[in-house]
Design a protein around this motif. Sequence first.
Motif, PDB file in Angstrom:
ATOM      1  N   ALA A 272       0.832  -1.208   0.000  1.00 40.77           N
ATOM      2  CA  ALA A 272       0.000   0.000   0.000  1.00 40.77           C
ATOM      3  C   ALA A 272       0.865   1.256   0.000  1.00 40.77           C
ATOM      4  CB  ALA A 272      -0.938  -0.009   1.201  1.00 40.77           C
ATOM      5  N   SER A 273       1.984   1.216   0.724  1.00 40.70           N
ATOM      6  CA  SER A 273       2.822   2.414   0.829  1.00 40.70           C
ATOM      7  C   SER A 273       3.503   2.766  -0.489  1.00 40.70           C
ATOM      8  CB  SER A 273       3.868   2.243   1.934  1.00 40.70           C
ATOM      9  OG  SER A 273       4.889   1.346   1.534  1.00 40.70           O
ATOM     10  N   VAL A 274       3.697   1.781  -1.365  1.00 40.60           N
ATOM     11  CA  VAL A 274       4.318   2.069  -2.661  1.00 40.60           C
ATOM     12  C   VAL A 274       3.273   2.198  -3.766  1.00 40.60           C
ATOM     13  CG1 VAL A 274       6.539   1.049  -2.055  1.00 40.60           C
ATOM     14  CG2 VAL A 274       4.820  -0.358  -3.202  1.00 40.60           C
ATOM     15  N   GLY A 275       1.992   2.064  -3.395  1.00 43.28           N
ATOM     16  CA  GLY A 275       0.916   2.339  -4.334  1.00 43.28           C
ATOM     17  C   GLY A 275       0.517   1.219  -5.267  1.00 43.28           C
ATOM     18  N   THR A 276       0.836  -0.021  -4.929  1.00 40.29           N
ATOM     19  CA  THR A 276       0.388  -1.114  -5.792  1.00 40.29           C
ATOM     20  C   THR A 276      -1.093  -1.384  -5.549  1.00 40.29           C
ATOM     21  OG1 THR A 276       1.052  -2.808  -4.191  1.00 40.29           O
ATOM     22  CG2 THR A 276       2.650  -2.228  -5.897  1.00 40.29           C
ATOM     23  N   ASP A 277      -1.760  -1.903  -6.560  1.00 40.28           N
ATOM     24  CA  ASP A 277      -3.174  -2.228  -6.438  1.00 40.28           C
ATOM     25  C   ASP A 277      -3.358  -3.327  -5.406  1.00 40.28           C
ATOM     26  OD1 ASP A 277      -4.021  -0.395  -8.392  1.00 40.28           O
ATOM     27  OD2 ASP A 277      -3.469  -1.803  -9.976  1.00 40.28           O
ATOM     28  N   GLN A 278      -4.451  -3.219  -4.644  1.00 38.84           N
ATOM     29  CA  GLN A 278      -4.694  -4.136  -3.542  1.00 38.84           C
ATOM     30  C   GLN A 278      -5.763  -5.189  -3.848  1.00 38.84           C
ATOM     31  OE1 GLN A 278      -2.763  -3.842  -0.611  1.00 38.84           O
ATOM     32  NE2 GLN A 278      -1.699  -2.537  -2.073  1.00 38.84           N
ATOM     33  N   LYS A 279      -6.578  -4.954  -4.848  1.00 36.37           N
ATOM     34  CA  LYS A 279      -7.681  -5.859  -5.159  1.00 36.37           C
ATOM     35  C   LYS A 279      -7.634  -6.232  -6.641  1.00 36.37           C
ATOM     36  CE  LYS A 279     -10.390  -2.610  -3.806  1.00 36.37           C
ATOM     37  NZ  LYS A 279     -11.508  -1.740  -3.522  1.00 36.37           N
ATOM     38  N   LEU A 280      -8.168  -7.400  -6.971  1.00 35.18           N
ATOM     39  CA  LEU A 280      -8.256  -7.795  -8.380  1.00 35.18           C
ATOM     40  C   LEU A 280      -9.086  -6.785  -9.156  1.00 35.18           C
ATOM     41  CD1 LEU A 280      -8.743 -11.667  -8.149  1.00 35.18           C
ATOM     42  CD2 LEU A 280      -6.710 -10.433  -8.893  1.00 35.18           C
ATOM     43  N   SER A 281     -10.116  -6.248  -8.525  1.00 36.39           N
ATOM     44  CA  SER A 281     -10.952  -5.256  -9.214  1.00 36.39           C
ATOM     45  C   SER A 281     -10.152  -4.003  -9.546  1.00 36.39           C
ATOM     46  CB  SER A 281     -12.181  -4.908  -8.380  1.00 36.39           C
ATOM     47  OG  SER A 281     -11.799  -4.424  -7.102  1.00 36.39           O
ATOM     48  N   ASP A 282      -9.156  -3.659  -8.708  1.00 37.28           N
ATOM     49  CA  ASP A 282      -8.302  -2.506  -8.997  1.00 37.28           C
ATOM     50  C   ASP A 282      -7.477  -2.730 -10.270  1.00 37.28           C
ATOM     51  OD1 ASP A 282      -9.161  -1.308  -6.651  1.00 37.28           O
ATOM     52  OD2 ASP A 282      -7.396  -1.926  -5.499  1.00 37.28           O
ATOM     53  N   LEU A 283      -7.235  -3.982 -10.582  1.00 35.80           N
ATOM     54  CA  LEU A 283      -6.446  -4.328 -11.769  1.00 35.80           C
ATOM     55  C   LEU A 283      -7.302  -4.423 -13.021  1.00 35.80           C
ATOM     56  CD1 LEU A 283      -4.261  -7.100 -10.133  1.00 35.80           C
ATOM     57  CD2 LEU A 283      -3.522  -4.804 -10.787  1.00 35.80           C
ATOM     58  N   GLY A 284      -8.619  -4.192 -12.878  1.00 37.07           N
ATOM     59  CA  GLY A 284      -9.516  -4.239 -14.026  1.00 37.07           C
ATOM     60  C   GLY A 284     -10.104  -5.609 -14.299  1.00 37.07           C
ATOM     61  N   VAL A 285      -9.879  -6.560 -13.386  1.00 38.64           N
ATOM     62  CA  VAL A 285     -10.441  -7.902 -13.552  1.00 38.64           C
ATOM     63  C   VAL A 285     -11.950  -7.821 -13.337  1.00 38.64           C
ATOM     64  CG1 VAL A 285     -10.484 -10.249 -12.597  1.00 38.64           C
ATOM     65  CG2 VAL A 285      -8.316  -9.015 -12.789  1.00 38.64           C
ATOM     66  N   LYS A 286     -12.690  -8.394 -14.256  1.00 39.39           N
ATOM     67  CA  LYS A 286     -14.151  -8.430 -14.141  1.00 39.39           C
ATOM     68  C   LYS A 286     -14.548  -9.675 -13.354  1.00 39.39           C
ATOM     69  CE  LYS A 286     -14.578  -4.826 -16.724  1.00 39.39           C
ATOM     70  NZ  LYS A 286     -14.375  -3.596 -16.017  1.00 39.39           N
ATOM     71  N   GLU A 287     -15.492  -9.524 -12.448  1.00 39.44           N
ATOM     72  CA  GLU A 287     -15.895 -10.635 -11.585  1.00 39.44           C
ATOM     73  C   GLU A 287     -16.354 -11.848 -12.392  1.00 39.44           C
ATOM     74  OE1 GLU A 287     -17.979 -11.223  -7.264  1.00 39.44           O
ATOM     75  OE2 GLU A 287     -18.571  -9.505  -8.477  1.00 39.44           O
ATOM     76  N   GLY A 288     -16.932 -11.621 -13.557  1.00 39.52           N
ATOM     77  CA  GLY A 288     -17.386 -12.713 -14.405  1.00 39.52           C
ATOM     78  C   GLY A 288     -16.249 -13.561 -14.969  1.00 39.52           C
ATOM     79  N   LYS A 289     -15.033 -13.091 -14.868  1.00 44.43           N
ATOM     80  CA  LYS A 289     -13.865 -13.828 -15.391  1.00 44.43           C
ATOM     81  C   LYS A 289     -13.188 -14.691 -14.324  1.00 44.43           C
ATOM     82  CE  LYS A 289     -13.915 -12.105 -19.552  1.00 44.43           C
ATOM     83  NZ  LYS A 289     -14.095 -12.915 -20.727  1.00 44.43           N
ATOM     84  N   LEU A 290     -13.665 -14.652 -13.073  1.00 44.49           N
ATOM     85  CA  LEU A 290     -13.000 -15.382 -12.002  1.00 44.49           C
ATOM     86  C   LEU A 290     -13.004 -16.896 -12.224  1.00 44.49           C
ATOM     87  CD1 LEU A 290     -14.123 -13.356  -8.844  1.00 44.49           C
ATOM     88  CD2 LEU A 290     -12.077 -13.071 -10.276  1.00 44.49           C
ATOM     89  N   GLU A 291     -14.104 -17.430 -12.765  1.00 40.06           N
ATOM     90  CA  GLU A 291     -14.149 -18.877 -13.020  1.00 40.06           C
ATOM     91  C   GLU A 291     -13.118 -19.270 -14.076  1.00 40.06           C
ATOM     92  OE1 GLU A 291     -17.179 -22.539 -14.121  1.00 40.06           O
ATOM     93  OE2 GLU A 291     -17.956 -20.501 -14.089  1.00 40.06           O
ATOM     94  N   LEU A 292     -13.024 -18.514 -15.157  1.00 37.39           N
ATOM     95  CA  LEU A 292     -12.032 -18.800 -16.192  1.00 37.39           C
ATOM     96  C   LEU A 292     -10.622 -18.703 -15.622  1.00 37.39           C
ATOM     97  CD1 LEU A 292     -11.225 -19.359 -19.121  1.00 37.39           C
ATOM     98  CD2 LEU A 292     -11.388 -16.876 -19.529  1.00 37.39           C
ATOM     99  N   MET A 293     -10.385 -17.696 -14.779  1.00 39.98           N
ATOM    100  CA  MET A 293      -9.072 -17.563 -14.154  1.00 39.98           C
ATOM    101  C   MET A 293      -8.770 -18.766 -13.260  1.00 39.98           C
ATOM    102  SD  MET A 293      -9.141 -13.478 -13.233  1.00 39.98           S
ATOM    103  CE  MET A 293      -7.948 -13.687 -11.932  1.00 39.98           C
ATOM    104  N   ALA A 294      -9.787 -19.263 -12.552  1.00 42.26           N
ATOM    105  CA  ALA A 294      -9.605 -20.423 -11.681  1.00 42.26           C
ATOM    106  C   ALA A 294      -9.275 -21.671 -12.499  1.00 42.26           C
ATOM    107  CB  ALA A 294     -10.850 -20.656 -10.833  1.00 42.26           C
ATOM    108  N   ILE A 295      -9.955 -21.851 -13.603  1.00 40.50           N
ATOM    109  CA  ILE A 295      -9.683 -23.001 -14.482  1.00 40.50           C
ATOM    110  C   ILE A 295      -8.259 -22.905 -15.022  1.00 40.50           C
ATOM    111  CG2 ILE A 295     -10.298 -24.062 -16.701  1.00 40.50           C
ATOM    112  CD1 ILE A 295     -13.252 -23.235 -16.017  1.00 40.50           C
ATOM    113  N   ASN A 296      -7.871 -21.704 -15.446  1.00 37.85           N
ATOM    114  CA  ASN A 296      -6.505 -21.512 -15.926  1.00 37.85           C
ATOM    115  C   ASN A 296      -5.474 -21.781 -14.828  1.00 37.85           C
ATOM    116  OD1 ASN A 296      -7.332 -20.890 -18.512  1.00 37.85           O
ATOM    117  ND2 ASN A 296      -7.337 -18.682 -18.147  1.00 37.85           N
TER     118      ASN A 296
END
Length: 92
Positions: free
Chosen positions: A19-43
């Motif tokens: 947090a102190s160096v400003g990196t994203d803390q959540k997958l949503s901060d990285l632009g990941v769409k919640e609907g893609k979580l299953e595909l990411m899990a399979i991968n």
Amino acid sequence: MTLVDAAEAGILAIEKLSASVGTDQKLSDLGVKEGKLELMAINALNDACSLTNPRKATTEDIINIFQESYVIQTKQPQVEVVLTKYPWSNHY
């Protein structure tokens, strides 16, 4: 300090540093769409690294982990991060 306390303190220290160096803390901060979580899990399950994981996970297990990190709020650690500069290195 117990082993669990030490592990939690380490995790919190890393979160604070991140947090102190400003990196994203959540997958949503990285632009990941919640609907893609299953595909990411399979991968993730198809990744060669999963073969050496000591704890076998299901697709649902990984989706749950991703869902937690999709919305997770960083906790403020109760420990202070202390960086030590070693005389034989230019790095901390």
